[in-house]
Write a protein that holds these residues in place. Structure first.
Motif, mmCIF file in Angstrom:
data_model
loop_
_atom_site.group_PDB
_atom_site.id
_atom_site.type_symbol
_atom_site.label_atom_id
_atom_site.label_comp_id
_atom_site.label_asym_id
_atom_site.label_seq_id
_atom_site.Cartn_x
_atom_site.Cartn_y
_atom_site.Cartn_z
ATOM 1 N N LYS A 71 -0.297 18.513 34.304
ATOM 2 C CA LYS A 71 0.218 18.395 32.942
ATOM 3 C C LYS A 71 -0.706 19.088 31.955
ATOM 4 N N LEU A 72 -0.130 19.585 30.883
ATOM 5 C CA LEU A 72 -0.946 20.106 29.797
ATOM 6 C C LEU A 72 -1.588 18.929 29.063
ATOM 7 N N VAL A 73 -2.882 19.050 28.756
ATOM 8 C CA VAL A 73 -3.613 17.992 28.055
ATOM 9 C C VAL A 73 -3.853 18.444 26.616
ATOM 10 N N LEU A 74 -3.353 17.658 25.680
ATOM 11 C CA LEU A 74 -3.463 17.985 24.255
ATOM 12 C C LEU A 74 -4.456 17.061 23.569
ATOM 13 N N GLY A 75 -5.467 17.652 22.945
ATOM 14 C CA GLY A 75 -6.361 16.873 22.101
ATOM 15 C C GLY A 75 -5.697 16.606 20.758
ATOM 16 N N TYR A 76 -5.632 15.343 20.368
ATOM 17 C CA TYR A 76 -4.955 14.948 19.129
ATOM 18 C C TYR A 76 -6.017 14.463 18.146
ATOM 19 N N ALA A 77 -6.265 15.285 17.100
ATOM 20 C CA ALA A 77 -7.342 14.992 16.158
ATOM 21 C C ALA A 77 -6.805 14.940 14.732
ATOM 22 N N PRO A 78 -6.070 13.886 14.388
ATOM 23 C CA PRO A 78 -5.584 13.764 13.014
ATOM 24 C C PRO A 78 -6.764 13.611 12.056
ATOM 25 N N THR A 79 -6.659 14.240 10.901
ATOM 26 C CA THR A 79 -7.806 14.271 9.985
ATOM 27 C C THR A 79 -7.425 13.797 8.589
ATOM 28 N N ARG A 80 -8.408 13.250 7.885
ATOM 29 C CA ARG A 80 -8.229 12.841 6.488
ATOM 30 C C ARG A 80 -9.487 13.165 5.699
ATOM 31 N N ARG A 81 -9.415 13.002 4.375
ATOM 32 C CA ARG A 81 -10.590 13.121 3.512
ATOM 33 C C ARG A 81 -10.714 11.829 2.707
ATOM 34 N N PHE A 82 -11.965 11.437 2.467
ATOM 35 C CA PHE A 82 -12.236 10.118 1.879
ATOM 36 C C PHE A 82 -11.658 9.935 0.483
ATOM 37 N N LEU B 64 -9.384 8.646 13.364
ATOM 38 C CA LEU B 64 -9.187 9.824 12.523
ATOM 39 C C LEU B 64 -10.465 10.662 12.474
ATOM 40 N N LEU B 65 -10.302 11.946 12.281
ATOM 41 C CA LEU B 65 -11.431 12.847 12.112
ATOM 42 C C LEU B 65 -11.756 12.940 10.626
ATOM 43 N N TYR B 66 -12.916 12.422 10.239
ATOM 44 C CA TYR B 66 -13.328 12.524 8.833
ATOM 45 C C TYR B 66 -14.826 12.401 8.646
ATOM 46 N N GLU B 67 -15.515 11.778 9.605
ATOM 47 C CA GLU B 67 -16.962 11.594 9.497
ATOM 48 C C GLU B 67 -17.683 12.735 10.214
ATOM 49 N N ARG B 68 -18.459 13.494 9.492
ATOM 50 C CA ARG B 68 -19.160 14.614 10.110
ATOM 51 C C ARG B 68 -20.139 14.150 11.183
ATOM 52 N N SER B 69 -20.648 12.950 11.055
ATOM 53 C CA SER B 69 -21.596 12.425 12.040
ATOM 54 C C SER B 69 -20.931 12.167 13.393
ATOM 55 N N GLU B 70 -19.593 12.119 13.427
ATOM 56 C CA GLU B 70 -18.873 11.846 14.677
ATOM 57 C C GLU B 70 -18.380 13.117 15.377
ATOM 58 N N GLU B 71 -18.736 14.231 14.818
ATOM 59 C CA GLU B 71 -18.278 15.519 15.347
ATOM 60 C C GLU B 71 -18.656 15.699 16.816
ATOM 61 N N PHE C 226 -13.122 15.416 23.990
ATOM 62 C CA PHE C 226 -12.136 16.441 24.341
ATOM 63 C C PHE C 226 -12.605 17.277 25.526
ATOM 64 N N GLN C 227 -13.900 17.582 25.554
ATOM 65 C CA GLN C 227 -14.417 18.359 26.684
ATOM 66 C C GLN C 227 -14.347 17.560 27.977
ATOM 67 N N ASP C 228 -14.689 16.291 27.928
ATOM 68 C CA ASP C 228 -14.628 15.445 29.125
ATOM 69 C C ASP C 228 -13.193 15.323 29.633
ATOM 70 N N ALA C 229 -12.245 15.305 28.706
ATOM 71 C CA ALA C 229 -10.832 15.195 29.081
ATOM 72 C C ALA C 229 -10.242 16.536 29.505
ATOM 73 N N LYS C 230 -11.006 17.610 29.359
ATOM 74 C CA LYS C 230 -10.562 18.960 29.701
ATOM 75 C C LYS C 230 -9.244 19.309 29.002
ATOM 76 N N VAL C 231 -9.241 19.137 27.694
ATOM 77 C CA VAL C 231 -8.025 19.429 26.936
ATOM 78 C C VAL C 231 -7.706 20.918 27.020
ATOM 79 N N ASP C 232 -6.413 21.222 26.982
ATOM 80 C CA ASP C 232 -5.946 22.607 27.042
ATOM 81 C C ASP C 232 -5.613 23.167 25.667
ATOM 82 N N ALA C 233 -5.521 22.302 24.669
ATOM 83 C CA ALA C 233 -5.207 22.706 23.302
ATOM 84 C C ALA C 233 -5.572 21.541 22.388
ATOM 85 N N VAL C 234 -5.694 21.826 21.086
ATOM 86 C CA VAL C 234 -6.046 20.775 20.121
ATOM 87 C C VAL C 234 -5.111 20.866 18.915
ATOM 88 N N PHE C 235 -4.611 19.712 18.511
ATOM 89 C CA PHE C 235 -3.722 19.593 17.359
ATOM 90 C C PHE C 235 -4.463 18.851 16.259
#
Length: 485
Positions: A3-14, A52-59, A66-75
């Motif tokens: 299966k294709l593995v999709l990284g899902y990284a919804p983002t917001r700003r504070f 959600l993706l918003y904290e730079r410290s969690e980058e 995502f690397q451990d999951a071997k994602v094939d694409a990122v949304f």
């Protein structure tokens, strides 16, 4: 198929609504899952309480997940304005196809406040992705329920799957090209250096030895192949021994592909093989292609590359067929015959029991061809090819039409402007070989080329302008647009 593995990284700003961002994070995921694409989605749950993706410290943690999951694409859906620099750094580190989109903003509240400003954030992220030299796909800012989102998302997933299979492509090459076929010459070193495509060559004698060894056994794999041939095809024109040898050849080719970790095969199908084992490989090729291991004739390496790309564009749900573009229709000026000796997938046949026959061209008339007309309908025709260090992907759509009977595997098709097609094919870098599939995947393959450096999409119908308009959703209120999915 994996299966294709999709990284899902919804983002917001504070500075914008966290509550609305979390609401849209869930709505978007539910919508993706409703499309039934059979993909695996790796989200950000567990990274923080919001997912959600918003904290730079969690980058770093997001990249590792995502690397451990071997994602094939990122949304990266922007659930409000988003955090553009972190999006860009994560995208750069992962190095896979990127989808950028955000749901359309609602009207300001009665007090004049706005909750999300998603569109504004998309402009910012697009610029930063460019600064980071990250290729990305963009879907027009629209509602979650808008057909434009579904269309763009599905197209991106197909394109990402093409890139996935293209980037790990290894082809089992069974012998050299036939000496008369200069048109299928390829540059093996350049394919490896430019695209990372590996070719694993073996001799026809190796194939012969493995086939004859398997023929003496009664393994479940061989018995299954024999039963398939006898049940599915009319084999009255050949002998029991012929059927067993054809089945043994099919099993041998499949095992060799597995042993070499090859996902496609290019074989010298005539005429030495007939001298060695007395059969044609056409039906074996057909069965393997139906099993998602496409086999191309005349040791056509570029054809095998095309087959993998076209197959992957449907998320590996449809078989391809490898055809000669042969003669013009006797009555239809835009009609053309797609033909080969007998290698089209059995599942595509219009006959309840297609014919297993003896070859009709060569003097020895060796058995092993799968003959008959295949179904029509809407199709995509494609060809990866190149010369002088430049590579392109021919793309066009066709539909099946009525036409006169001919021997071999065949289907008559109609295109929009055959003289235009003919000019493009003759002037190159293409040849008479093409890959067809019963699906409209021109926009998918067009988008996939964005992520394959050194490969230029070359669409003839629809045009590049029509494809881009369709992906934007510009045609939804314009019935004249011709592209469908």
């Amino acid at each position: 198929m994996e299966k294709l593995v999709l990284g899902y990284a919804p983002t917001r700003r504070f500075t914008f609504s966290k509550e609305d961002a979390m609401k849209y994070k869930q709505l978007i995921k539910e919508k993706m899952e409703s499309f039934g694409l059979g993909i695996d989605i790796v989200d950000l749950e567990g990274i923080n309480e919001e997912g959600l993706l918003y904290e730079r410290s969690e980058e770093a943690a997001i990249i590792k997940k995502f690397q451990d999951a071997k994602v094939d694409a990122v949304f990266f859906p922007h659930c409000n304005f988003g955090t553009e620099d972190t999006v860009a750094r994560v995208a750069k580190a992962i190095g896979k196809p990127v989808l950028l989109w955000g749901p359309r903003d609602e009207a300001p509240l009665e007090n004049g406040m706005r909750l999300r400003d998603t569109q504004c954030g998309l402009f910012a992220t697009g610029k930063v992705l460019r600064r980071f030299n990250v290729k990305f796909t963009y879907i027009t800012n629209c509602s979650v329920e808008d057909p434009t989102f579904e269309r763009g998302f599905k197209n991106f997933i197909g394109a990402a799957n093409v890139v996935k299979h293209f980037s790990s492509l290894r082809i089992l090459q069974i012998s050299t090209r036939p000496s008369d076929f200069w048109s299928v010459i390829c540059n093996e070193g350049e394919l490896l250096e430019r695209f990372g495509i590996q070719i694993h060559p073996i001799t026809l004698d190796e194939l012969k030895q493995k086939t004859l060894k398997i023929e003496k056994t009664d393994t479940p794999e061989l018995l299954e192949a024999i039963q398939y041939i006898k049940t599915t095809l009319d084999w009255s024109s050949v002998t029991e021994e012929n059927v067993r040898r054809i089945a043994s050849l099919k099993v041998a080719m499949k095992q060799l592909a597995a042993e070499t970790r090859s996902t496609a095969i290019a074989i010298q199908c005539w005429s030495t093989l007939q001298d060695l084992i007395g059969i044609m490989p056409c039906l074996a090729n057909a069965i393997l292609t139906d099993e998602q291991i496409p086999v191309t004739c005349e040791t056509d390496i570029h054809g095998a590359i095309t087959s993998i790309m076209v197959q992957a564009a449907t998320l590996n749900t449809h078989p391809t067929f490898f055809a000669d573009i042969t003669v013009r229709h006797p009555e239809n000026p835009n009609g053309e015959l797609l033909f080969h000796c007998g290698n089209f997938p059995v599942s595509l046949s219009v006959e309840e029991k297609p014919k297993l026959n003896k070859h009709f061209l060569f003097d020895d008339h060796s058995p092993g061809t799968h003959e008959g007309e295949i179904k029509g309908g809407s199709m995509t025709l494609a060809r990866f090819d190149g010369d002088h260090g430049e590579y392109s992907l021919f793309l066009g759509k066709a539909r099946g039409i009525e036409g006169p009977f001919t021997r071999g595997s065949y289907v008559w098709v109609e295109v929009n402007d055959w003289p235009l097609w003919e000019e493009k094919l003759v002037k190159g870098p293409y040849i008479h070989h093409s890959v067809g599939i019963h699906a409209n995947v021109v926009p998918v393959l067009f988008e996939a080329c964005e992520y394959i450096p050194g490969l230029t999409p070359d669409p003839v119908d629809p045009t590049e302008q029509e494809i881009r308009a369709w992906l934007r959703g510009s045609d939804l209120n314009k019935p004249s647009m011709v592209v469908s999915q």
